[in-house]
Design a protein around this motif. Sequence first.
Motif, PDB file in Angstrom:
ATOM      1  N   ALA A   1     -11.237  62.676   9.615  1.00 48.15           N
ATOM      2  CA  ALA A   1     -10.285  61.721   9.039  1.00 48.15           C
ATOM      3  C   ALA A   1      -8.959  62.399   8.717  1.00 48.15           C
ATOM      4  O   ALA A   1      -8.841  63.627   8.700  1.00 48.15           O
ATOM      5  CB  ALA A   1     -10.872  61.097   7.776  1.00 48.15           C
ATOM      6  N   SER A   2      -7.956  61.582   8.456  1.00 58.01           N
ATOM      7  CA  SER A   2      -6.678  62.073   7.938  1.00 58.01           C
ATOM      8  C   SER A   2      -6.715  61.987   6.414  1.00 58.01           C
ATOM      9  O   SER A   2      -7.180  60.991   5.858  1.00 58.01           O
ATOM     10  CB  SER A   2      -5.520  61.232   8.471  1.00 58.01           C
ATOM     11  N   PHE A   3      -6.227  63.028   5.751  1.00 59.34           N
ATOM     12  CA  PHE A   3      -6.219  63.072   4.295  1.00 59.34           C
ATOM     13  C   PHE A   3      -4.795  62.841   3.798  1.00 59.34           C
ATOM     14  O   PHE A   3      -3.858  63.534   4.222  1.00 59.34           O
ATOM     15  CB  PHE A   3      -6.759  64.408   3.787  1.00 59.34           C
TER      16      PHE A   3
ATOM     17  N   GLN B   1      -4.065  46.010   1.621  1.00 59.27           N
ATOM     18  CA  GLN B   1      -3.338  44.786   1.961  1.00 59.27           C
ATOM     19  C   GLN B   1      -2.904  44.788   3.425  1.00 59.27           C
ATOM     20  O   GLN B   1      -2.710  43.737   4.029  1.00 59.27           O
ATOM     21  CB  GLN B   1      -2.104  44.640   1.064  1.00 59.27           C
ATOM     22  N   ASN B   2      -2.745  45.987   3.987  1.00 54.56           N
ATOM     23  CA  ASN B   2      -2.320  46.119   5.383  1.00 54.56           C
ATOM     24  C   ASN B   2      -3.512  46.302   6.320  1.00 54.56           C
ATOM     25  O   ASN B   2      -3.337  46.635   7.497  1.00 54.56           O
ATOM     26  CB  ASN B   2      -1.370  47.322   5.527  1.00 54.56           C
ATOM     27  N   ASN B   3      -4.724  46.099   5.771  1.00 56.68           N
ATOM     28  CA  ASN B   3      -5.962  46.227   6.553  1.00 56.68           C
ATOM     29  C   ASN B   3      -6.136  47.617   7.155  1.00 56.68           C
ATOM     30  O   ASN B   3      -6.734  47.774   8.230  1.00 56.68           O
ATOM     31  CB  ASN B   3      -6.010  45.168   7.667  1.00 56.68           C
ATOM     32  N   ALA B   4      -5.590  48.622   6.482  1.00 57.41           N
ATOM     33  CA  ALA B   4      -5.779  50.002   6.939  1.00 57.41           C
ATOM     34  C   ALA B   4      -7.217  50.434   6.667  1.00 57.41           C
ATOM     35  O   ALA B   4      -7.891  49.905   5.777  1.00 57.41           O
ATOM     36  CB  ALA B   4      -4.806  50.931   6.220  1.00 57.41           C
ATOM     37  N   LYS B   5      -7.679  51.404   7.421  1.00 56.43           N
ATOM     38  CA  LYS B   5      -9.066  51.858   7.299  1.00 56.43           C
ATOM     39  C   LYS B   5      -9.140  53.023   6.314  1.00 56.43           C
ATOM     40  O   LYS B   5      -8.929  54.181   6.677  1.00 56.43           O
ATOM     41  CB  LYS B   5      -9.616  52.271   8.665  1.00 56.43           C
ATOM     42  N   VAL B   6      -9.422  52.706   5.061  1.00 53.40           N
ATOM     43  CA  VAL B   6      -9.589  53.721   4.022  1.00 53.40           C
ATOM     44  C   VAL B   6     -11.076  54.012   3.874  1.00 53.40           C
ATOM     45  O   VAL B   6     -11.876  53.118   3.589  1.00 53.40           O
ATOM     46  CB  VAL B   6      -9.005  53.247   2.676  1.00 53.40           C
TER      47      VAL B   6
ATOM     48  N   ILE C   1      -9.355  71.114   7.460  1.00 51.27           N
ATOM     49  CA  ILE C   1      -8.602  69.936   7.906  1.00 51.27           C
ATOM     50  C   ILE C   1      -7.346  70.408   8.634  1.00 51.27           C
ATOM     51  O   ILE C   1      -6.596  71.239   8.126  1.00 51.27           O
ATOM     52  CB  ILE C   1      -8.230  69.027   6.717  1.00 51.27           C
ATOM     53  N   LYS C   2      -7.109  69.877   9.822  1.00 56.68           N
ATOM     54  CA  LYS C   2      -5.949  70.278  10.614  1.00 56.68           C
ATOM     55  C   LYS C   2      -4.653  69.772   9.976  1.00 56.68           C
ATOM     56  O   LYS C   2      -4.628  68.706   9.363  1.00 56.68           O
ATOM     57  CB  LYS C   2      -6.075  69.733  12.036  1.00 56.68           C
ATOM     58  N   ALA C   3      -3.590  70.537  10.165  1.00 52.01           N
ATOM     59  CA  ALA C   3      -2.302  70.199   9.556  1.00 52.01           C
ATOM     60  C   ALA C   3      -1.815  68.818   9.980  1.00 52.01           C
ATOM     61  O   ALA C   3      -1.230  68.078   9.179  1.00 52.01           O
ATOM     62  CB  ALA C   3      -1.262  71.256   9.921  1.00 52.01           C
ATOM     63  N   GLU C   4      -2.059  68.453  11.250  1.00 53.16           N
ATOM     64  CA  GLU C   4      -1.586  67.146  11.729  1.00 53.16           C
ATOM     65  C   GLU C   4      -2.368  65.984  11.116  1.00 53.16           C
ATOM     66  O   GLU C   4      -1.969  64.821  11.238  1.00 53.16           O
ATOM     67  CB  GLU C   4      -1.663  67.070  13.257  1.00 53.16           C
ATOM     68  N   ASN C   5      -3.475  66.296  10.442  1.00 58.58           N
ATOM     69  CA  ASN C   5      -4.271  65.259   9.786  1.00 58.58           C
ATOM     70  C   ASN C   5      -4.054  65.235   8.273  1.00 58.58           C
ATOM     71  O   ASN C   5      -4.861  64.669   7.532  1.00 58.58           O
ATOM     72  CB  ASN C   5      -5.758  65.455  10.085  1.00 58.58           C
ATOM     73  N   ILE C   6      -2.967  65.858   7.833  1.00 58.86           N
ATOM     74  CA  ILE C   6      -2.627  65.853   6.406  1.00 58.86           C
ATOM     75  C   ILE C   6      -1.301  65.125   6.217  1.00 58.86           C
ATOM     76  O   ILE C   6      -0.286  65.497   6.802  1.00 58.86           O
ATOM     77  CB  ILE C   6      -2.522  67.286   5.845  1.00 58.86           C
ATOM     78  N   LEU C   7      -1.320  64.071   5.420  1.00 58.55           N
ATOM     79  CA  LEU C   7      -0.116  63.318   5.070  1.00 58.55           C
ATOM     80  C   LEU C   7       0.164  63.529   3.589  1.00 58.55           C
ATOM     81  O   LEU C   7      -0.763  63.655   2.787  1.00 58.55           O
ATOM     82  CB  LEU C   7      -0.304  61.822   5.347  1.00 58.55           C
TER      83      LEU C   7
ATOM     84  N   LEU D   1      -8.552  57.064   6.974  1.00 52.11           N
ATOM     85  CA  LEU D   1      -7.865  57.730   5.866  1.00 52.11           C
ATOM     86  C   LEU D   1      -8.786  58.032   4.694  1.00 52.11           C
ATOM     87  O   LEU D   1      -9.646  57.223   4.325  1.00 52.11           O
ATOM     88  CB  LEU D   1      -6.718  56.853   5.361  1.00 52.11           C
ATOM     89  N   VAL D   2      -8.563  59.193   4.092  1.00 52.31           N
ATOM     90  CA  VAL D   2      -9.156  59.541   2.805  1.00 52.31           C
ATOM     91  C   VAL D   2      -7.997  59.849   1.866  1.00 52.31           C
ATOM     92  O   VAL D   2      -7.105  60.638   2.205  1.00 52.31           O
ATOM     93  CB  VAL D   2     -10.088  60.763   2.907  1.00 52.31           C
ATOM     94  N   ILE D   3      -7.982  59.216   0.703  1.00 49.00           N
ATOM     95  CA  ILE D   3      -6.912  59.433  -0.268  1.00 49.00           C
ATOM     96  C   ILE D   3      -7.298  60.599  -1.170  1.00 49.00           C
ATOM     97  O   ILE D   3      -8.344  60.575  -1.821  1.00 49.00           O
ATOM     98  CB  ILE D   3      -6.660  58.163  -1.116  1.00 49.00           C
TER      99      ILE D   3
END
Length: 431
Positions: free
Chosen positions: A400-402, A362-367, A422-428, A344-346
Amino acid sequence: MEVTIIVPIHNSEKYLKECIKSALDQTFYDIEILCIDGGSTDLSFEIIKELREEDSRIQYIRDSNTSYGHKINLGINIARGKYIAILESDDRMCSEFIKRSYDIARASGADIVDVDFYELFNYKGKEFNCSVRKYYPNTYGHLIKKFDSFNRDSVIRGIWTALYRKEFLIKNKIQLNESKGASYQDFSFLFLVSLLSESTYHLMVPLYQYRKDNVASSVKDDHKIFEIAEECDFLKCDLEKRKVCDRNIWRLYYMKKYEAYYWNYFRLSSQARKVFMEKYMEELMDDVEQGNLRREMVNADEYQTTFLLLDDKNEFINRVTERDQYLSLTKLCYILDESKDRDLVIFGAGSWGSKIVDVLQQNNAKVLGICDNSKELQNTVKYGFEISPVEIAVKKFSNASFLIANRKNSDIMRRQLLENGIKAENILVFI
């Protein structure tokens, strides 16, 4: 005795033990804990009895009056401490809350020391703390003198995050409304302590854990449609008894009143909203006709809770409906699910971006990083990441997902990511 912690209780067995233990675990020892029970019928008494056998600093007072306001007023009157803190029975104090607040109060002479807090919630068996900054940065870390700038942002936000000097409360006869139940009685209290204090100190450290996922919380009760109006009337009568004539104070009263009405409308179900809407509009029109509210008095944010309703009722309803879709806790849980197995990229380094990074870590996500379009924020560091322009982040983390953390500009930011490959499916989108 230096500090009294008041814990108002009514059928609080679910979280009560961890609540009281958080008070007992304070690094500041010279405290008493007043557990004031308004006629609980669950195991609250048994839990307190067990804890009191281990620590005599706990005092138990049983009272037949179930009013939250009555319990707090009773606690203030019988408190032996020079300072008073209020701990909700489903919340927790961080271990340094009393010590840090007390040290500042003693050193500065402040009537009130107010701290930031965490929103505490559980999701899929895991506990999360989401830090909340309550005020503008320039209001922290120094004494705010009486009437330095008494405005909308001067009113203390949350009765439970502050340490109050008891003598100040007693001298100024500041009490909560003793209406039934536990809804909004802190409205007048917070306004009055903010108005009457000689000095206040804001500490930019979260030291209180406010539980957001308690479905039994009184603020979620759809039956309490009109209680906020009663609390506003109580404050108005109090100000009149004190012979308050300052126009700025009355302006602030009406702004806070309709801010509270808006919040009350927002929390209600669609059916209850229709019922409350009639009173909301009727009182708003009356206050405008009587000159209590004028268009030149309100800023853009205040317009949303006042004149927008009169100018365009449908637009007012639409904006509230739109806001329903952006409940932060619900969206945070969505992001926790969507972040699994993603890099993830914020995108967005403001308050929401910081909050998201905090919870994800806190959730050990990969930022992997944080990016932002603001020149002022670029090249600064947050949560161990140097904030970069979005173009650089896209090149560096192309697979990455943004995650977009900006509601106002989310559509523009989404197009920006798509244009940069960036592909649409990788955008949150968070908000």
